[in-house]
Design a protein around this motif. Structure first.
Motif, short mmCIF file in Angstrom:
data_model
loop_
_atom_site.label_atom_id
_atom_site.label_comp_id
_atom_site.label_asym_id
_atom_site.label_seq_id
_atom_site.Cartn_x
_atom_site.Cartn_y
_atom_site.Cartn_z
N VAL A 1 1.28 -1.44 0.03
CA VAL A 1 0.09 -0.20 0.13
C VAL A 1 0.99 1.20 -0.58
O VAL A 1 1.62 1.54 0.72
N THR A 2 0.60 1.95 -1.12
CA THR A 2 1.85 3.13 -0.88
C THR A 2 1.64 4.30 -0.14
O THR A 2 3.35 4.79 0.77
N ASP A 3 0.32 4.32 0.33
CA ASP A 3 0.87 6.07 1.77
C ASP A 3 1.48 4.83 3.12
O ASP A 3 1.89 5.54 3.87
N GLU A 4 1.27 3.52 2.81
CA GLU A 4 2.04 2.00 4.24
C GLU A 4 3.00 1.86 4.03
O GLU A 4 3.62 2.04 5.56
N TYR A 5 3.89 1.87 3.08
CA TYR A 5 4.59 1.39 2.43
C TYR A 5 6.01 1.40 3.55
O TYR A 5 6.12 3.15 3.76
N ASP A 6 7.19 0.93 4.42
CA ASP A 6 7.62 1.18 5.12
C ASP A 6 9.22 0.07 4.81
O ASP A 6 8.57 -1.04 4.72
N GLN A 7 10.08 0.47 4.39
CA GLN A 7 11.80 -0.37 4.34
C GLN A 7 11.01 -1.87 5.50
O GLN A 7 11.83 -2.63 5.09
#
Length: 453
Positions: free
Chosen positions: A367-373
């Motif tokens: 999910v673009t707004d939620e993504y984290d490395q």
């Protein structure tokens, strides 16, 4: 000292360019020198100047890399034509050998603005100081000289010309020939495919990330209709595939669908076998078999992931001693396989099944707004390291092609996959991806779903 080369890229999948170049260079045992200045190695720009030891390395990249249109020996560049010509005069020693009797032609092209034929003639005439005495041959020249304009992005609604950023000039080394494979492996032309078949260009990029080549053994644990099988086999690898649903591999005809399509591409002899089983209850009893694992795991948008088991546990019922109708075989029930658990299990399976130095290449929706490395880092286990992470952006969501290398030589026991998940304190953006997708990635809907669970 490395020679500098001008790379001209296709305008597609910009985040995949550098990982593909690095992978093919590693496969063939040479290095690429990237610019130190971040702006000059920006993968979103259509041109990049890279260092290679010899022309043959440029030819190898042009013949294998899907995203390379052409590679030129770099002569000069400038923020204006005047600056470019001045610098080209300074490197006369690089092109003076072609002056006396070499047939040639010019190629003029632009990015973000087309160049009219009259303007092309003006640009060609501006190189008159090179005093090329050979024949102009438009069909079969001995050398091709290319001049490229890079202009800033602009709206087509404005009448102003976009600003000129750079002008590049060089001599053609090799046209990119790998892009023709996109048409060859086009899903619409395929003998057998399904609604989850991977598009040709992406499956070719995945094959390059695996370092597929003759003598390699590659495995797809969610083979489906076989999109990754055909491209990795095309590059010479031997391929093994498995899936919990054998119907996808077989199709409806007598000859298995994957074999029919593989025959169409002339790679059926490189399909070692296709088996039906659940990867969490697999038959593998020894590890370190494969050079690479490549797959596009199901994540529930068009087909959900399954594993053996029941959705709800039930009390033990004594099995009837009555024979089954027509002595029918027992079909084990299945239950949904949560994507976050699947991804973590896939990494553990890869650590067991890969040879040291082997690669795991797979797509992970986010999910673009939620993504984290941390979403990807949290699924890693000891001895597994991320070496590439490329995004295919669809707006509110995207899918990441993740490449993980096995960096350990330690031996590991057969994975059990008993635990549903390992609590790390971090909830990845891809957890519950199917529900988020069908809810339109609305935050309020996600909060409601989490509260109900």
């Amino acid at each position: 000292m490395p020679t500098r080369y001008l790379f001209v890229f296709a305008q597609a999948h910009v985040d995949f360019r550098i990982p593909e170049l690095v992978s093919i260079a590693e496969l063939n045992g040479f290095a690429i020198i990237f610019p130190d200045i971040p702006e000059e190695r920006d993968p979103t720009r259509p041109f990049m100047i890279l260092g290679l030891e010899e022309d043959e390395h440029a030819r190898i990249l042009a013949r294998r890399c899907i995203l390379v249109k052409s590679i030129y020996q770099f002569y000069a560049r400038g923020s204006s034509y005047e600056e470019m010509h001045e610098r080209n005069r300074d490197v006369r020693s690089q092109w003076s050998q072609y002056i006396p009797d070499t047939s040639f032609k010019f190629v003029i092209d632009g990015y973000n603005r087309s160049i009219t034929q009259s303007r092309q003639r003006e640009i060609i005439n501006s190189f008159s100081y090179m005093a090329m005495m050979g024949k102009i041959d438009m069909n079969n020249p001995q050398i091709i000289l290319g001049c490229f304009e890079e202009r800033a992005f602009h709206s087509r609604r404005t009448s102003k010309d976009p600003a000129l950023l750079q002008v590049y000039f060089g001599r053609l080394i090799e046209e990119g020939s790998a892009r023709s494979l996109i048409r060859r492996f086009d899903v619409k032309r395929r003998e057998y495919f399904g609604n989850t078949s991977m598009e040709a260009e992406m499956s070719l990029l995945m094959a390059n990330q695996t370092l597929a080549s003759p003598g390699k053994l590659i495995y797809d644990p969610f083979v489906g209709t076989g999109s990754m099988v055909y491209t990795t086999a095309h590059f010479g690898a031997q391929v093994f595939g498995s899936d919990i649903d054998g119907r996808q591999m077989r199709g409806k005809d007598k000859q298995p669908g994957i074999i029919r399509a593989a025959t169409q591409y002339g790679v059926a002899s490189r399909i070692m076998d296709l088996c039906t089983f659940d990867v969490t209850n697999n038959p593998w009893r020894c590890g370190e078999l494969f050079d690479a694992i490549v797959t596009d795991p199901p994540y529930g948008v068009r087909a959900g992931a399954k594993r053996l088991g029941r959705k709800k546990e039930r009390q033990f019922l004594q099995r009837s001693t009555c024979p089954q109708p027509n002595d029918a075989p027992y079909i084990h029930p299945t239950k949904p396989y949560e994507l976050s658990n699947l991804a973590s299990d896939l990494v553990v399976l890869a650590r067991y099944m890969l040879k040291p130095g082997g690669r795991l290449v797979f797509f992970l929706p986010t999910v673009t707004d939620e993504y984290d490395q941390l979403d990807i880092d949290s699924m890693l286990c000891e001895g597994m390291t991320v070496i590439a992470n490329s995004l295919q952006d669809f707006g509110s969501w995207g899918r990441r092609l993740v490449t993980i290398r096995k960096t350990t030589t330690a031996k590991f026991s057969v994975p059990s996959f008993d635990a549903d998940s390992i609590e790390t304190g971090h909830v990845p953006a891809h957890k519950g991806f199917r529900d988020k997708f069908f809810q339109g990635f609305r935050k309020d809907a996600q909060d409601t779903a989490e509260a109900e669970s």
